[in-house]
Scaffold this motif. Structure first.
Motif, PDB file in Angstrom:
ATOM      1  N   UNK A 236     -64.346 -39.071  21.434  1.00  0.00           N
ATOM      2  CA  UNK A 236     -63.456 -38.867  22.581  1.00  0.00           C
ATOM      3  C   UNK A 236     -63.520 -37.420  23.045  1.00  0.00           C
ATOM      4  N   UNK A 237     -63.607 -36.484  22.118  1.00  0.00           N
ATOM      5  CA  UNK A 237     -63.714 -35.084  22.504  1.00  0.00           C
ATOM      6  C   UNK A 237     -65.022 -34.791  23.232  1.00  0.00           C
ATOM      7  N   UNK A 238     -66.086 -35.514  22.888  1.00  0.00           N
ATOM      8  CA  UNK A 238     -67.400 -35.222  23.461  1.00  0.00           C
ATOM      9  C   UNK A 238     -67.593 -35.911  24.809  1.00  0.00           C
ATOM     10  N   UNK A 239     -67.275 -37.211  24.905  1.00  0.00           N
ATOM     11  CA  UNK A 239     -67.554 -37.966  26.135  1.00  0.00           C
ATOM     12  C   UNK A 239     -66.290 -38.522  26.781  1.00  0.00           C
ATOM     13  N   UNK A 240     -65.127 -38.225  26.220  1.00  0.00           N
ATOM     14  CA  UNK A 240     -63.902 -38.824  26.740  1.00  0.00           C
ATOM     15  C   UNK A 240     -63.268 -38.102  27.895  1.00  0.00           C
ATOM     16  N   UNK A 241     -63.755 -36.903  28.228  1.00  0.00           N
ATOM     17  CA  UNK A 241     -63.113 -36.152  29.304  1.00  0.00           C
ATOM     18  C   UNK A 241     -61.701 -35.770  28.917  1.00  0.00           C
ATOM     19  N   UNK A 242     -60.736 -36.191  29.735  1.00  0.00           N
ATOM     20  CA  UNK A 242     -59.326 -35.915  29.451  1.00  0.00           C
ATOM     21  C   UNK A 242     -58.665 -37.026  28.641  1.00  0.00           C
ATOM     22  N   UNK A 243     -59.430 -38.037  28.267  1.00  0.00           N
ATOM     23  CA  UNK A 243     -58.879 -39.159  27.506  1.00  0.00           C
ATOM     24  C   UNK A 243     -58.505 -38.718  26.103  1.00  0.00           C
ATOM     25  N   UNK A 244     -57.415 -39.251  25.607  1.00  0.00           N
ATOM     26  CA  UNK A 244     -56.965 -38.982  24.246  1.00  0.00           C
ATOM     27  C   UNK A 244     -56.755 -40.286  23.494  1.00  0.00           C
ATOM     28  N   UNK A 245     -57.110 -40.259  22.216  1.00  0.00           N
ATOM     29  CA  UNK A 245     -56.809 -41.359  21.313  1.00  0.00           C
ATOM     30  C   UNK A 245     -55.916 -40.838  20.193  1.00  0.00           C
ATOM     31  N   UNK A 246     -55.494 -41.731  19.328  1.00  0.00           N
ATOM     32  CA  UNK A 246     -54.581 -41.323  18.260  1.00  0.00           C
ATOM     33  C   UNK A 246     -55.185 -40.235  17.385  1.00  0.00           C
ATOM     34  N   UNK A 247     -56.477 -40.312  17.129  1.00  0.00           N
ATOM     35  CA  UNK A 247     -57.123 -39.290  16.313  1.00  0.00           C
ATOM     36  C   UNK A 247     -57.021 -37.912  16.924  1.00  0.00           C
ATOM     37  N   UNK A 248     -57.127 -37.816  18.259  1.00  0.00           N
ATOM     38  CA  UNK A 248     -57.008 -36.522  18.924  1.00  0.00           C
ATOM     39  C   UNK A 248     -55.590 -35.976  18.828  1.00  0.00           C
ATOM     40  N   UNK A 249     -54.608 -36.859  18.976  1.00  0.00           N
ATOM     41  CA  UNK A 249     -53.209 -36.428  18.865  1.00  0.00           C
ATOM     42  C   UNK A 249     -52.922 -35.934  17.457  1.00  0.00           C
ATOM     43  N   UNK A 250     -53.438 -36.629  16.458  1.00  0.00           N
ATOM     44  CA  UNK A 250     -53.233 -36.207  15.069  1.00  0.00           C
ATOM     45  C   UNK A 250     -53.900 -34.867  14.816  1.00  0.00           C
ATOM     46  N   UNK A 251     -55.143 -34.714  15.262  1.00  0.00           N
ATOM     47  CA  UNK A 251     -55.885 -33.480  15.014  1.00  0.00           C
ATOM     48  C   UNK A 251     -55.232 -32.283  15.699  1.00  0.00           C
ATOM     49  N   UNK A 252     -54.695 -32.496  16.902  1.00  0.00           N
ATOM     50  CA  UNK A 252     -54.082 -31.386  17.628  1.00  0.00           C
ATOM     51  C   UNK A 252     -52.746 -30.969  17.036  1.00  0.00           C
ATOM     52  N   UNK A 253     -52.086 -31.852  16.290  1.00  0.00           N
ATOM     53  CA  UNK A 253     -50.778 -31.543  15.715  1.00  0.00           C
ATOM     54  C   UNK A 253     -50.831 -31.118  14.253  1.00  0.00           C
ATOM     55  N   UNK A 254     -52.005 -31.214  13.625  1.00  0.00           N
ATOM     56  CA  UNK A 254     -52.088 -30.882  12.196  1.00  0.00           C
ATOM     57  C   UNK A 254     -51.686 -29.444  11.936  1.00  0.00           C
ATOM     58  N   UNK A 255     -52.178 -28.520  12.755  1.00  0.00           N
ATOM     59  CA  UNK A 255     -51.867 -27.102  12.543  1.00  0.00           C
ATOM     60  C   UNK A 255     -50.562 -26.690  13.191  1.00  0.00           C
ATOM     61  N   UNK A 256     -50.113 -27.414  14.220  1.00  0.00           N
ATOM     62  CA  UNK A 256     -48.899 -27.046  14.932  1.00  0.00           C
ATOM     63  C   UNK A 256     -47.656 -27.718  14.360  1.00  0.00           C
ATOM     64  N   UNK A 257     -47.779 -28.997  14.037  1.00  0.00           N
ATOM     65  CA  UNK A 257     -46.624 -29.759  13.568  1.00  0.00           C
ATOM     66  C   UNK A 257     -47.121 -30.826  12.601  1.00  0.00           C
ATOM     67  N   UNK A 258     -47.326 -30.433  11.360  1.00  0.00           N
ATOM     68  CA  UNK A 258     -47.890 -31.334  10.359  1.00  0.00           C
ATOM     69  C   UNK A 258     -47.038 -32.580  10.133  1.00  0.00           C
ATOM     70  N   UNK A 259     -45.702 -32.494  10.022  1.00  0.00           N
ATOM     71  CA  UNK A 259     -44.921 -33.716   9.841  1.00  0.00           C
ATOM     72  C   UNK A 259     -45.069 -34.696  10.991  1.00  0.00           C
ATOM     73  N   UNK A 260     -45.134 -34.197  12.230  1.00  0.00           N
ATOM     74  CA  UNK A 260     -45.329 -35.094  13.367  1.00  0.00           C
ATOM     75  C   UNK A 260     -46.709 -35.734  13.320  1.00  0.00           C
ATOM     76  N   UNK A 261     -47.729 -34.953  12.931  1.00  0.00           N
ATOM     77  CA  UNK A 261     -49.075 -35.513  12.784  1.00  0.00           C
ATOM     78  C   UNK A 261     -49.088 -36.612  11.721  1.00  0.00           C
ATOM     79  N   UNK A 262     -48.340 -36.417  10.641  1.00  0.00           N
ATOM     80  CA  UNK A 262     -48.259 -37.441   9.603  1.00  0.00           C
ATOM     81  C   UNK A 262     -47.586 -38.706  10.122  1.00  0.00           C
ATOM     82  N   UNK A 263     -46.551 -38.542  10.938  1.00  0.00           N
ATOM     83  CA  UNK A 263     -45.878 -39.706  11.517  1.00  0.00           C
ATOM     84  C   UNK A 263     -46.799 -40.470  12.449  1.00  0.00           C
TER      85      UNK A 263
END
Length: 288
Positions: A236-263
């Protein structure tokens, strides 16, 4: 045979199996501990919160993260989009893999069969990122797809959800072909001949004989394609453009908000568990 001799013979007969069970039990126990332990830590950390001022984790038990995931339209839309992409990839791979696996197992000559099997397995040896970026080049403006489709008035779909579905379908297609190939190869010729002798047409033979026998293989392949697509985020990061999937949301929150990424991580886990339970209820897994 007297009872003591019978007991001795039984012990000698069971000893290899007991030794094998002892050898397997330790690795299986370690695997179960590592896997289940990671899931437990993931679930527990989802009940913590991140301090908005210090960005430190507050180890206070609450359900705010789950409430956010369930009520925020952003996470709901991403979850539905991810589920739709995974289902589309699974369906496309099944439609493509059926004729390919059937030809490889039932039509091709033995030598050609081996070459086709090697051709299916060869992409698995290539790096994931190499294949994804190769598709990025082909899907980009002025790329190979534009060059091929231009004479027919078409063009590349560009970057977005269609590109993600195309690339993921390509990446996971071998995982659908291989179980189907094995199932078609083990399909008894006598059943197909009996169906034809009884007057069944090819389509009736396929629906009434072939499809029920290869159904476990389709389910086995779908488990791979569905779960791998559900957890993917690099494509999704390579060919998805602005599209996001659950994996992208988790990866973006791991360093910012780990508990939310876990949820958020609990969502694909629950989807996979639900899918496996639904498949198990059909009884198809009993024949795998």
């Amino acid at each position: 045979m007297t009872p003591p001799v019978r007991r001795l013979a039984g012990a000698l007969h069971r000893r290899p199996r007991l030794r094998l069970a002892a050898l397997i039990s330790a690795p299986m126990a370690w695997l179960a501990l590592a896997y289940l332990g990671a899931l437990v830590v993931l679930l527990v950390s989802a009940f913590w919160t991140t301090n908005e001022f210090t960005s430190n984790i507050d180890y206070l038990w609450n359900t705010d993260n789950f409430r956010t995931v369930l009520t925020d339209p952003l996470y709901r839309n991403v979850a539905l989009r991810t589920l739709g992409i995974a289902a589309a990839v699974t369906l496309i791979d099944a439609v493509i893999a059926f004729p390919m696996a059937f030809y490889m197992a039932r039509v091709a000559r033995p030598r050609s069969r081996r070459l086709l099997l090697v051709a299916v397995l060869t992409p698995l040896w290539a790096g994931y990122l190499v294949k994804a970026y190769a598709w990025w080049v082909m899907l980009s403006h002025g790329g190979v797809i534009d060059w091929i489709a231009a004479p027919f008035g078409g063009g590349s779909p560009g970057f977005g959800i269609p590109a993600v579905v195309i690339v993921l379908s390509y990446l996971w297609l071998p995982y659908m072909i291989l179980p189907l190939y094995t199932a078609f190869e083990q399909l008894p010729d006598s059943l197909l001949a009996a169906s034809g002798d009884l007057g069944a047409r090819p389509w009736r033979t396929f629906v009434g004989v072939v499809l029920p026998l290869v159904k476990p293989a389709v389910i086995a392949g779908s488990i791979f394609t569905f779960s791998l697509s559900l957890g993917d985020y690099l494509t999704v990061q390579i060919v998805g453009g602005t599209t996001q999937m659950l994996g992208n949301v988790i990866a973006s929150n791991v360093t910012l908000n780990l508990p939310l990424a876990a949820a958020v991580s609990c969502v694909p886990v629950l989807i996979i568990v639900g899918y496996l339970l639904a498949v198990r209820r059909t009884g198809a897994l009993d024949n795998l």
